[in-house]
Design a protein around this motif. Structure first.
Motif, short mmCIF file in Angstrom:
data_model
loop_
_atom_site.label_atom_id
_atom_site.label_comp_id
_atom_site.label_asym_id
_atom_site.label_seq_id
_atom_site.Cartn_x
_atom_site.Cartn_y
_atom_site.Cartn_z
N GLY A 4 -32.65 42.60 28.45
CA GLY A 4 -31.24 42.50 28.77
C GLY A 4 -30.91 43.30 30.02
O GLY A 4 -31.79 43.66 30.82
N GLU A 5 -29.64 43.59 30.16
CA GLU A 5 -29.17 44.24 31.38
C GLU A 5 -29.16 45.77 31.23
O GLU A 5 -29.87 46.48 31.95
N GLY A 6 -28.38 46.23 30.29
CA GLY A 6 -28.26 47.66 30.08
C GLY A 6 -27.31 47.92 28.93
O GLY A 6 -26.60 47.02 28.50
N GLY A 52 -24.18 48.85 26.67
CA GLY A 52 -22.72 48.89 26.77
C GLY A 52 -22.22 50.06 25.94
O GLY A 52 -22.99 50.94 25.54
N GLU A 77 -23.87 50.46 22.43
CA GLU A 77 -25.28 50.82 22.54
C GLU A 77 -25.42 52.29 22.98
O GLU A 77 -26.29 53.02 22.50
N PRO A 86 -30.30 48.95 21.45
CA PRO A 86 -29.85 47.83 22.28
C PRO A 86 -29.16 46.74 21.46
O PRO A 86 -29.46 46.55 20.28
N PHE A 87 -28.25 46.04 22.10
CA PHE A 87 -27.63 44.84 21.53
C PHE A 87 -27.15 45.04 20.11
O PHE A 87 -27.59 44.37 19.18
N ASN A 103 -34.01 46.76 27.94
CA ASN A 103 -33.04 46.51 28.99
C ASN A 103 -33.60 46.94 30.33
O ASN A 103 -34.53 47.75 30.40
N1 URA Z 1 -26.03 43.87 26.84
C1 URA Z 1 -27.25 44.13 27.33
O1 URA Z 1 -27.66 43.58 28.32
N2 URA Z 1 -27.99 45.00 26.68
C2 URA Z 1 -27.60 45.65 25.60
O2 URA Z 1 -28.36 46.43 25.07
C3 URA Z 1 -26.32 45.34 25.10
C4 URA Z 1 -25.56 44.46 25.74
#
Ligand code: URA
Length: 201
Positions: A51-53, A55, A58, A64-65, A92
């Protein structure tokens, strides 16, 4: 505190890597974080989802997520016969939550993504997945070295190669929650990835 150089990160075992990430001060994102988010899953997973990073949720939980997008990701994994603990690992691009001046979540800047990349690279080496799935633009452009404005719509539907591994790009689950009509395309991407995975074995 000093941040370990990439050459050192590239030699780390799992525990050392986790410790390094937890204490990382390589970029400005460390200043506002509550927790780092290393990633979660099966350390021997064949599937690595990126993923991105983190939020807000998290950042608070260190996982994550965990929000609504995470629920969708869990469902996507389930449809593929995977789960957070079985044959999949979720990571991420950046391990700390990027926020704007307004305190809201934002995508990581290219220099932040670059500073964090040695950690993800080492995760890939240690996990030795068979396939990578880039969830959204940030993961795709960071890993493939593409221009930051490359649209996911142009990157999805094909199999890239990242350091010898097949890499498939699909929409970020948070985007899919806003655009339910693109869910079918995302499922097609995951099917493409499952085919690439089957072909790589
Ligand atoms: N979006 C992401 O890209 N990563 C996360 O861990 C949570 C939301």
């Amino acid at each position: 505190p000093a941040a370990p150089p990439a050459s050192e990160v590239a030699q780390m075992d799992w525990d050392a890597l986790e410790t390094a990430v937890a204490g990382c001060v390589k970029c400005r994102l460390c200043e506002d974080r509550t927790r780092t988010v290393f990633g979660v899953g099966d350390r021997k997973a064949k599937w690595l989802f990126i993923g991105e990073g983190p939020g807000r949720n998290e950042d608070l939980q260190g996982l994550p997520f965990v929000g609504p997008a995470g629920k969708l990701l869990d469902n996507m994994l389930m449809a593929m016969g995977l789960s957070r603990t079985e044959n999949a690992f979720i990571a991420n691009v950046v391990k700390c939550r990027p926020t704007g001046d307004d305190g809201r979540d934002r995508p990581p800047a290219p220099d932040e993504a670059a500073a964090c990349m040695p950690y993800l690279q080492r995760q890939i080496e240690l996990i030795q997945p068979a396939i990578l799935v880039a969830l959204g633009k940030t993961a795709a452009v960071s890993l493939l070295g593409l221009p930051a404005d490359s649209p996911v719509g142009k990157l999805r539907g094909q199999v890239f190669e990242y350091r010898g591994l097949p890499l498939v790009v699909t929409y970020h689950p948070a985007y899919l929650l806003r655009r339910l009509t693109d869910k079918g395309k995302s499922w097609a991407d995951l099917c493409l990835a499952m085919n690439a995975y089957a072909g790589s074995r």
